[in-house]
Design a protein around this motif. Structure first.
Motif, PDB file in Angstrom:
ATOM      1  N   ALA A  40      14.100 -14.458  10.796  1.00  0.00           N
ATOM      2  CA  ALA A  40      15.175 -14.368   9.723  1.00  0.00           C
ATOM      3  C   ALA A  40      14.701 -14.722   8.307  1.00  0.00           C
ATOM      4  CB  ALA A  40      16.190 -15.354   9.900  1.00  0.00           C
ATOM      5  N   THR A  41      13.951 -15.943   8.709  1.00  0.00           N
ATOM      6  CA  THR A  41      13.119 -16.296   7.295  1.00  0.00           C
ATOM      7  C   THR A  41      12.010 -15.613   6.761  1.00  0.00           C
ATOM      8  OG1 THR A  41      11.649 -17.927   8.557  1.00  0.00           O
ATOM      9  CG2 THR A  41      13.899 -18.783   7.753  1.00  0.00           C
ATOM     10  N   ALA A  42      11.155 -14.967   7.804  1.00  0.00           N
ATOM     11  CA  ALA A  42      10.205 -14.044   7.266  1.00  0.00           C
ATOM     12  C   ALA A  42      10.805 -12.854   6.911  1.00  0.00           C
ATOM     13  CB  ALA A  42       9.323 -13.773   8.628  1.00  0.00           C
ATOM     14  N   THR A  43      11.881 -12.221   7.366  1.00  0.00           N
ATOM     15  CA  THR A  43      12.222 -10.818   6.824  1.00  0.00           C
ATOM     16  C   THR A  43      12.882 -10.911   5.537  1.00  0.00           C
ATOM     17  OG1 THR A  43      14.171 -11.048   8.287  1.00  0.00           O
ATOM     18  CG2 THR A  43      12.251  -9.767   9.296  1.00  0.00           C
ATOM     19  N   MET A  44      13.556 -12.390   5.243  1.00  0.00           N
ATOM     20  CA  MET A  44      14.214 -12.297   4.130  1.00  0.00           C
ATOM     21  C   MET A  44      13.424 -13.440   3.226  1.00  0.00           C
ATOM     22  SD  MET A  44      17.089 -10.941   3.819  1.00  0.00           S
ATOM     23  CE  MET A  44      18.115 -11.897   2.806  1.00  0.00           C
ATOM     24  N   LYS A  45      12.072 -13.168   3.325  1.00  0.00           N
ATOM     25  CA  LYS A  45      11.378 -14.041   2.526  1.00  0.00           C
ATOM     26  C   LYS A  45      11.548 -14.181   1.148  1.00  0.00           C
ATOM     27  CE  LYS A  45       6.288 -14.667   1.699  1.00  0.00           C
ATOM     28  NZ  LYS A  45       4.990 -14.264   1.857  1.00  0.00           N
ATOM     29  N   ASP A  46      11.862 -12.947   0.535  1.00  0.00           N
ATOM     30  CA  ASP A  46      12.065 -12.886  -0.780  1.00  0.00           C
ATOM     31  C   ASP A  46      13.487 -13.551  -1.593  1.00  0.00           C
ATOM     32  OD1 ASP A  46       9.663 -11.817  -1.203  1.00  0.00           O
ATOM     33  OD2 ASP A  46      10.394  -9.906  -1.350  1.00  0.00           O
ATOM     34  N   SER A  47      14.303 -13.750  -0.377  1.00  0.00           N
ATOM     35  CA  SER A  47      15.522 -14.158  -1.006  1.00  0.00           C
ATOM     36  C   SER A  47      16.274 -15.045  -0.322  1.00  0.00           C
ATOM     37  CB  SER A  47      16.845 -12.834  -0.657  1.00  0.00           C
ATOM     38  OG  SER A  47      16.276 -11.728  -1.227  1.00  0.00           O
ATOM     39  N   TRP A  48      15.512 -15.829   0.853  1.00  0.00           N
ATOM     40  CA  TRP A  48      15.991 -16.671   1.664  1.00  0.00           C
ATOM     41  C   TRP A  48      16.399 -17.986   0.859  1.00  0.00           C
ATOM     42  CZ3 TRP A  48      17.666 -16.791   6.444  1.00  0.00           C
ATOM     43  CH2 TRP A  48      17.843 -17.891   7.215  1.00  0.00           C
ATOM     44  N   ASP A  49      15.805 -18.270  -0.088  1.00  0.00           N
ATOM     45  CA  ASP A  49      15.965 -19.619  -0.703  1.00  0.00           C
ATOM     46  C   ASP A  49      17.199 -19.511  -1.215  1.00  0.00           C
ATOM     47  OD1 ASP A  49      13.691 -20.896   0.441  1.00  0.00           O
ATOM     48  OD2 ASP A  49      12.469 -20.409  -1.596  1.00  0.00           O
ATOM     49  N   SER A  50      17.733 -18.425  -1.999  1.00  0.00           N
ATOM     50  CA  SER A  50      18.692 -18.346  -2.577  1.00  0.00           C
ATOM     51  C   SER A  50      20.262 -18.334  -1.818  1.00  0.00           C
ATOM     52  CB  SER A  50      18.697 -16.937  -3.687  1.00  0.00           C
ATOM     53  OG  SER A  50      18.666 -15.812  -2.803  1.00  0.00           O
ATOM     54  N   LEU A  51      19.920 -17.968  -0.559  1.00  0.00           N
ATOM     55  CA  LEU A  51      21.153 -17.669   0.279  1.00  0.00           C
ATOM     56  C   LEU A  51      21.722 -19.209   0.536  1.00  0.00           C
ATOM     57  CD1 LEU A  51      19.720 -15.432   2.934  1.00  0.00           C
ATOM     58  CD2 LEU A  51      20.986 -14.794   0.945  1.00  0.00           C
ATOM     59  N   THR A  52      23.170 -19.304   0.807  1.00  0.00           N
ATOM     60  CA  THR A  52      23.867 -20.330   0.997  1.00  0.00           C
ATOM     61  C   THR A  52      23.585 -20.776   2.686  1.00  0.00           C
ATOM     62  OG1 THR A  52      25.874 -19.379   1.906  1.00  0.00           O
ATOM     63  CG2 THR A  52      25.936 -19.878  -0.438  1.00  0.00           C
ATOM     64  N   PRO A  53      23.796 -22.037   3.079  1.00  0.00           N
ATOM     65  CA  PRO A  53      23.724 -22.056   4.726  1.00  0.00           C
ATOM     66  C   PRO A  53      24.287 -21.101   5.518  1.00  0.00           C
ATOM     67  CG  PRO A  53      23.922 -24.242   3.178  1.00  0.00           C
ATOM     68  CD  PRO A  53      23.891 -22.937   2.301  1.00  0.00           C
ATOM     69  N   ALA A  54      25.853 -20.975   4.976  1.00  0.00           N
ATOM     70  CA  ALA A  54      26.612 -20.067   5.436  1.00  0.00           C
ATOM     71  C   ALA A  54      26.012 -18.512   5.680  1.00  0.00           C
ATOM     72  CB  ALA A  54      28.014 -19.952   4.905  1.00  0.00           C
ATOM     73  N   ASN A  55      25.401 -18.175   4.687  1.00  0.00           N
ATOM     74  CA  ASN A  55      25.088 -16.774   4.634  1.00  0.00           C
ATOM     75  C   ASN A  55      23.832 -16.678   5.687  1.00  0.00           C
ATOM     76  OD1 ASN A  55      25.240 -16.253   0.890  1.00  0.00           O
ATOM     77  ND2 ASN A  55      26.521 -15.463   2.577  1.00  0.00           N
ATOM     78  N   ARG A  56      22.824 -17.583   5.492  1.00  0.00           N
ATOM     79  CA  ARG A  56      21.553 -17.919   6.375  1.00  0.00           C
ATOM     80  C   ARG A  56      22.123 -17.698   7.958  1.00  0.00           C
ATOM     81  NH1 ARG A  56      18.129 -22.522   3.626  1.00  0.00           N
ATOM     82  NH2 ARG A  56      17.674 -21.484   1.685  1.00  0.00           N
ATOM     83  N   ALA A  57      22.990 -18.398   8.076  1.00  0.00           N
ATOM     84  CA  ALA A  57      23.548 -18.544   9.429  1.00  0.00           C
ATOM     85  C   ALA A  57      23.912 -17.131  10.136  1.00  0.00           C
ATOM     86  CB  ALA A  57      24.725 -19.804   9.814  1.00  0.00           C
ATOM     87  N   GLU A  58      24.876 -16.476   9.297  1.00  0.00           N
ATOM     88  CA  GLU A  58      25.333 -15.173   9.544  1.00  0.00           C
ATOM     89  C   GLU A  58      24.383 -14.383   9.554  1.00  0.00           C
ATOM     90  OE1 GLU A  58      29.199 -12.631   8.180  1.00  0.00           O
ATOM     91  OE2 GLU A  58      28.412 -13.786   6.619  1.00  0.00           O
ATOM     92  N   PHE A  59      23.401 -14.127   8.724  1.00  0.00           N
ATOM     93  CA  PHE A  59      22.270 -13.495   8.657  1.00  0.00           C
ATOM     94  C   PHE A  59      21.385 -13.165   9.911  1.00  0.00           C
ATOM     95  CE2 PHE A  59      17.825 -12.197   8.031  1.00  0.00           C
ATOM     96  CZ  PHE A  59      18.031 -10.938   7.448  1.00  0.00           C
ATOM     97  N   THR A  60      21.281 -14.495  10.277  1.00  0.00           N
ATOM     98  CA  THR A  60      20.334 -14.834  11.577  1.00  0.00           C
ATOM     99  C   THR A  60      21.073 -14.275  12.782  1.00  0.00           C
ATOM    100  OG1 THR A  60      19.447 -16.958  10.466  1.00  0.00           O
ATOM    101  CG2 THR A  60      19.242 -16.663  12.826  1.00  0.00           C
TER     102      THR A  60
END
Length: 202
Positions: free
Chosen positions: A70-90
């Motif tokens: 998840a973090t590698a494929t969203m490398k450019d945008s990961w830091d801008s995502l909320t914790p909830a967005n990160r969890a749902e994306f993963t």
């Protein structure tokens, strides 16, 4: 026997034992991939019921490092995502990776896989394999390499390179294009649609 000779003998025995154990240790990543591939192929070939599918999903989860993917494929945008967005994306990415790998295993059940050793990679170890179709000798062999690393003492796959094409890099390129044109919410929507139809990221 003198003390010096005893020490020399002990050292020689220790060195010999280490020489036997080093190859096994050096092939640890390869042995992990080989064992898991065999296990997953067996589960895929006999999966008939929802219970079988649950066992297969659990086996996938013991192989892939979804957080790293998840973090590698969203490398450019990961830091801008909320914790909830990160969890749902993963979570959605996990389902898509499962679907993709399940399809790949089904396609290659009739293939013979040769393991070509392992080497150091930027993010762990690279385990090289070559798959050959046992039913069609004229079909070109396919190289499938697995990038694995250790998380809490366990080996996990964090990328797959097929014929030189990285899964992580392919996903990242696709995700970046959608986000740049339509935003993250649209990417997540498209991923969910793919997942709900039993598809994968393409």
């Amino acid at each position: 026997m003198t003390i010096t000779h005893k020490k020399t003998s002990l050292f020689a025995a220790f060195a010999f034992a280490m020489s036997l154990s080093l190859p096994a240790f050096a092939a640890e990543a390869e042995n992990f991939v080989k064992g898991k591939q065999t296990e997953l192929s067996a589960l895929v070939s006999k999966a008939k019921s929802p219970e079988d599918e649950k066992k297969l999903d659990a086996a996938f989860d013991a192989v892939f490092d979804y957080n790293s993917l998840a973090t590698a494929t969203m490398k450019d945008s990961w830091d801008s995502l909320t914790p909830a967005n990160r969890a749902e994306f993963t979570s959605v990415l996990k389902d898509l990776v499962r679907n993709a790998y399940r399809k790949n295993l089904k396609k290659t059940l009739g293939y013979n896989v040769d393991y070509k050793g392992e080497s150091d990679a930027d993010s762990g170890k690279l385990v090289k394999t070559v798959a050959r179709n046992t039913k069609n000798n004229r079909e070109e062999p396919v190289s499938v390499d697995y990038v694995v690393h250790q998380v809490d003492g366990k080996w996990l796959i964090n990328d797959i390179v097929t014929e030189g094409t990285s899964l992580v890099h392919t996903y990242r390129s696709q995700f970046r294009r959608v986000i740049q044109k339509h935003g993250f919410d649209e990417l997540l929507k498209r991923m969910k649609t793919k997942r709900d139809k039993g598809g994968d990221v393409d």
